[in-house]
Design a protein around this motif. Structure first.
Motif, PDB file in Angstrom:
ATOM      1  N   MET A 611     -47.600   6.446  14.688  1.00  0.00           N
ATOM      2  CA  MET A 611     -47.047   7.079  13.486  1.00  0.00           C
ATOM      3  C   MET A 611     -46.042   6.173  12.788  1.00  0.00           C
ATOM      4  O   MET A 611     -46.019   6.077  11.554  1.00  0.00           O
ATOM      5  N   ILE A 612     -45.219   5.478  13.577  1.00  0.00           N
ATOM      6  CA  ILE A 612     -44.259   4.547  12.984  1.00  0.00           C
ATOM      7  C   ILE A 612     -44.997   3.408  12.280  1.00  0.00           C
ATOM      8  O   ILE A 612     -44.606   2.962  11.184  1.00  0.00           O
ATOM      9  N   GLY A 613     -46.090   2.937  12.898  1.00  0.00           N
ATOM     10  CA  GLY A 613     -46.863   1.863  12.281  1.00  0.00           C
ATOM     11  C   GLY A 613     -47.434   2.258  10.939  1.00  0.00           C
ATOM     12  O   GLY A 613     -47.370   1.482   9.970  1.00  0.00           O
ATOM     13  N   TYR A 614     -47.983   3.450  10.847  1.00  0.00           N
ATOM     14  CA  TYR A 614     -48.539   3.894   9.564  1.00  0.00           C
ATOM     15  C   TYR A 614     -47.445   4.160   8.534  1.00  0.00           C
ATOM     16  O   TYR A 614     -47.664   3.994   7.327  1.00  0.00           O
ATOM     17  N   LEU A 615     -46.271   4.571   8.999  1.00  0.00           N
ATOM     18  CA  LEU A 615     -45.150   4.728   8.076  1.00  0.00           C
ATOM     19  C   LEU A 615     -44.731   3.382   7.510  1.00  0.00           C
ATOM     20  O   LEU A 615     -44.494   3.239   6.296  1.00  0.00           O
ATOM     21  N   VAL A 616     -44.647   2.369   8.389  1.00  0.00           N
ATOM     22  CA  VAL A 616     -44.305   1.024   7.921  1.00  0.00           C
ATOM     23  C   VAL A 616     -45.381   0.510   6.966  1.00  0.00           C
ATOM     24  O   VAL A 616     -45.076  -0.136   5.954  1.00  0.00           O
ATOM     25  N   ALA A 617     -46.646   0.813   7.263  1.00  0.00           N
ATOM     26  CA  ALA A 617     -47.730   0.379   6.377  1.00  0.00           C
ATOM     27  C   ALA A 617     -47.602   1.017   4.998  1.00  0.00           C
ATOM     28  O   ALA A 617     -47.786   0.348   3.968  1.00  0.00           O
ATOM     29  N   ASP A 618     -47.277   2.296   4.963  1.00  0.00           N
ATOM     30  CA  ASP A 618     -47.108   2.960   3.670  1.00  0.00           C
ATOM     31  C   ASP A 618     -45.963   2.345   2.865  1.00  0.00           C
ATOM     32  O   ASP A 618     -46.046   2.218   1.643  1.00  0.00           O
ATOM     33  N   ILE A 619     -44.902   1.972   3.568  1.00  0.00           N
ATOM     34  CA  ILE A 619     -43.764   1.344   2.879  1.00  0.00           C
ATOM     35  C   ILE A 619     -44.158  -0.032   2.347  1.00  0.00           C
ATOM     36  O   ILE A 619     -43.799  -0.419   1.223  1.00  0.00           O
TER      37      ILE A 619
END
Length: 631
Positions: A611-619
């Motif tokens: 989940m953190i990885g996809y959040l960083v990707a969205d940013i």
């Protein structure tokens, strides 16, 4: 939550399966008590969640049944008959009969019958079908009738028969189809696992604090007046310890003049290890400092605190990094993760770095559409690299340099710039896809055989300018660091051990990532703003790297989100083959031994990092493409 449905009994796993009944009642009761204590420590005596939706036939206190196997049997009886009060009475009478067997005097004549009855009573507690229950009851009855010494058990067996007949005669199966809602509040397994119930600090009553100086045989004897839990604190300068500070016994406890426990300096520095239950039966318990491993004249501070609010069953919860204890290692899970996570993170970081530095330039230059567009000779390109002003600029310039170097080498070989659908492009694509199709475990096995097996040592030896070299790599572990080794020797040792697993971890990513980069570049190169930039006379270098490259990174950023969980979970196959003590190796061992706290912690950490990885990707989407905004 997952452990509720996992196979096996977690309490038995935590006890290493050593909770079976023995041949007499005291031992059996002690075994039962040990099971209950461990169940309480694991919070299994609580309901699973905040609430439960169940049939009206199932009580809201069903979780209080101690044994998991018994709960399963009783649940099937409820499904068949629906009358919990009668089933509960039947269960209690069978348990009473089971314990009554141990009250019968044991001798050579009665021992075979007692063993048979104990086995049958255990079987009866696991049966739920009517025919099987009646069969076991009849066998018990026949065994009692055959041995006169067993006749004292007849009233207990009669009670079992009576209660089971009541289960059959007072059936209420309709209750199985009426829903019921049970609310348990925050006192449940999930809540304690997530946030815990341990206070941030324990209230303590100072028993004694003393500054002592070693010189005698034993010093600072402290009498413990009350039964309870005590924290032992010991402060000393490590330079004043004659032997290894991690293993030297510096403190010893005597409980009731008989029991003795010793503590090392390391254990006393860790609060969880220095909190112990002391039972002062006659006031003779004491704590004694030892100076056998201390230099004479050493000054130290020793403190004993009573913890009236402490409980050994308190849990800090997942959010406070308290993952419980490993079933097999008997150690906190967080300690096992700390020991293995560094190797996995090191391999993952190096693998990701190599993959992106190689795959992105290959993808970019495989997508070139026009011959001779933006040639990149090596030396002029290096001269263009500006002074690194920040970290982002450093990585960008490093990527440009690697891309230019690869493009130069390929251009020299083919005597033309790399183009889409050319021979060189096809060769690169074919090689990458061949690597992608090779299973990592097969490649790892070949590398171990040909680069590590002594039988193949001859072909690995070669000579350069009169110096002999051997292309040989270690195939097990990460290398042993001996005292006195320099930092360069340590790096060389680690590099030799990690070279083969790093290659197996990395090579398959080249094809996939480069093709994604190539597809993204081709898609952007067809856009109108690229044609506009070329029409305005923008240099090919700027078109490729400043316009096309940045706008084609969206699929690459999406793939980058998978890096975070991979750095925790690791690669089970690679770490297992090369015996790398990383997270994958630890996870595999936990699965084989059904070490659920360890397995669930690693899996959950991987899920959180996903989940953190996809959040960083969205940013990063918004950073790369200004058209993307989050409002």
């Amino acid at each position: 939550m997952l452990s509720v449905f996992a196979p096996g009994d977690p309490v038995l796993l935590a006890l290493s399966g050593q909770t079976g009944p023995s041949g007499n009642l005291p031992d059996k009761q002690a075994s039962e008590k040990g099971y209950i204590d461990m169940r309480k420590k694991l919070n299994r005596h609580l309901p699973t969640f905040y609430f439960a939706m169940a049939a009206q036939s199932q009580p809201d206190t069903f979780y209080r049944i101690v044994k998991k196997q018994h709960r399963s049997t009783l649940g099937r009886l409820i499904d068949a008959h629906g009358n919990w009060p009668e089933i509960q009475e039947y269960y209690n009478t069978v348990r009473d009969f089971d314990f009554s067997i141990q009250d019968v005097p044991q001798n050579d004549n009665t021992l075979p019958a007692l063993i048979q009855l104990s086995t049958l009573s255990t079987d009866l507690l696991g049966e739920y079908e009517d025919g099987q229950i009646r069969r076991v009851i009849n066998e018990i009855d026949a065994t009692i009738q055959e041995d006169p010494g067993m006749i004292v058990l007849q009233p207990k067996l009669t009670a079992v028969k009576k209660r089971y007949n009541a289960v059959l005669s007072e059936r209420t199966p309709a209750k199985n189809f009426i829903p019921a809602f049970h609310w348990f509040g925050t006192k449940n397994q999930y809540h304690r696992w997530l946030v815990g119930d341990r206070p941030l600090s324990y209230k303590s009553d100072l028993v004694k604090k003393e500054e002592v100086e070693f010189g005698g045989t034993e010093m600072a004897n402290i009498v413990i007046p009350d039964t309870g839990f005590y924290r032992l604190s010991f402060t000393v300068d490590p330079d004043d310890v004659n032997t290894d500070v991690e293993s030297a016994d510096v403190l010893r406890m005597r409980i009731d003049g008989r029991s003795r426990m010793s503590y090392t300096l390391k254990e006393l520095r860790e609060a969880d290890y220095s909190i112990n239950e002391v039972k002062a039966f006659d006031g003779s318990s004491e704590i004694a400092l030892l100076n056998s491993n201390m230099k004479s004249g050493t000054g130290t501070t020793f403190k004993v605190e009573h913890l009236p609010t402490y409980s050994p069953y308190h849990s800090g919860g997942f959010l406070r990094m308290d993952f419980g204890d490993s079933y097999t290692a008997k150690r906190p899970v967080i300690d096992l993760i700390k020991e293995s996570i560094l190797w996995t993170m090191l391999l993952s970081f190096l693998s990701v770095l190599i993959t992106y530095l190689v795959s992105l330039p290959l993808g970019v230059f495989s997508a070139r559409m026009n011959r001779g567009e933006g040639k990149y000779p090596l030396i002029p390109f290096v001269n263009k690299v500006p002074v690194v002003r920040n970290i982002a600029g450093f990585f960008r310039n490093a990527l440009y340099w690697v891309a230019g170097a690869i493009a130069t080498v390929i251009s020299k070989i083919s005597r033309r710039d790399v183009e889409r659908n050319t021979l060189i492009d096809s060769i690169i694509t074919t090689i990458l896809f061949i690597l992608f199709s090779l299973p990592s475990f097969w490649v790892a096995t070949l590398l171990i055989i040909f680069l590590g097996d002594p039988d193949y040592a001859d072909w690995r030896t070669f000579s350069i300018f009169g110096n002999e070299f051997s292309l040989s790599f270690p195939t097990k572990g990460v290398g042993r660091v001996d005292p006195g080794m320099g930092w360069w020797e340590i790096i060389t040792l680690r590099a030799k051990h990690l070279a083969l697993p790093l290659f197996c971890w990395t090579y398959a990513s080249f094809a996939f990532l480069s093709r994604q980069m190539r597809g993204g570049m081709l898609s952007v190169l067809r856009q109108d703003f690229i044609r506009t930039a070329r029409a305005k006379g923008v240099e090919a270098e700027s078109v490729i790297w400043k316009h096309t490259f940045r706008n084609s990174l969206l699929p690459i950023i999406t793939l980058f989100a998978n890096v975070f969980p991979r750095m925790i979970a690791g690669s089970i196959v690679i770490e297992l083959i090369f015996t790398i003590p990383g997270m994958g190796y630890t996870l595999y061992g936990g699965i084989l031994s059904q070490d659920y706290p360890l397995v669930f912690t690693i899996v959950l950490m991987s899920a959180v990092l996903t989940m953190i990885g996809y959040l960083v990707a969205d940013i990063l989407y918004a950073v790369v493409d200004p058209r993307i905004t989050y409002k």
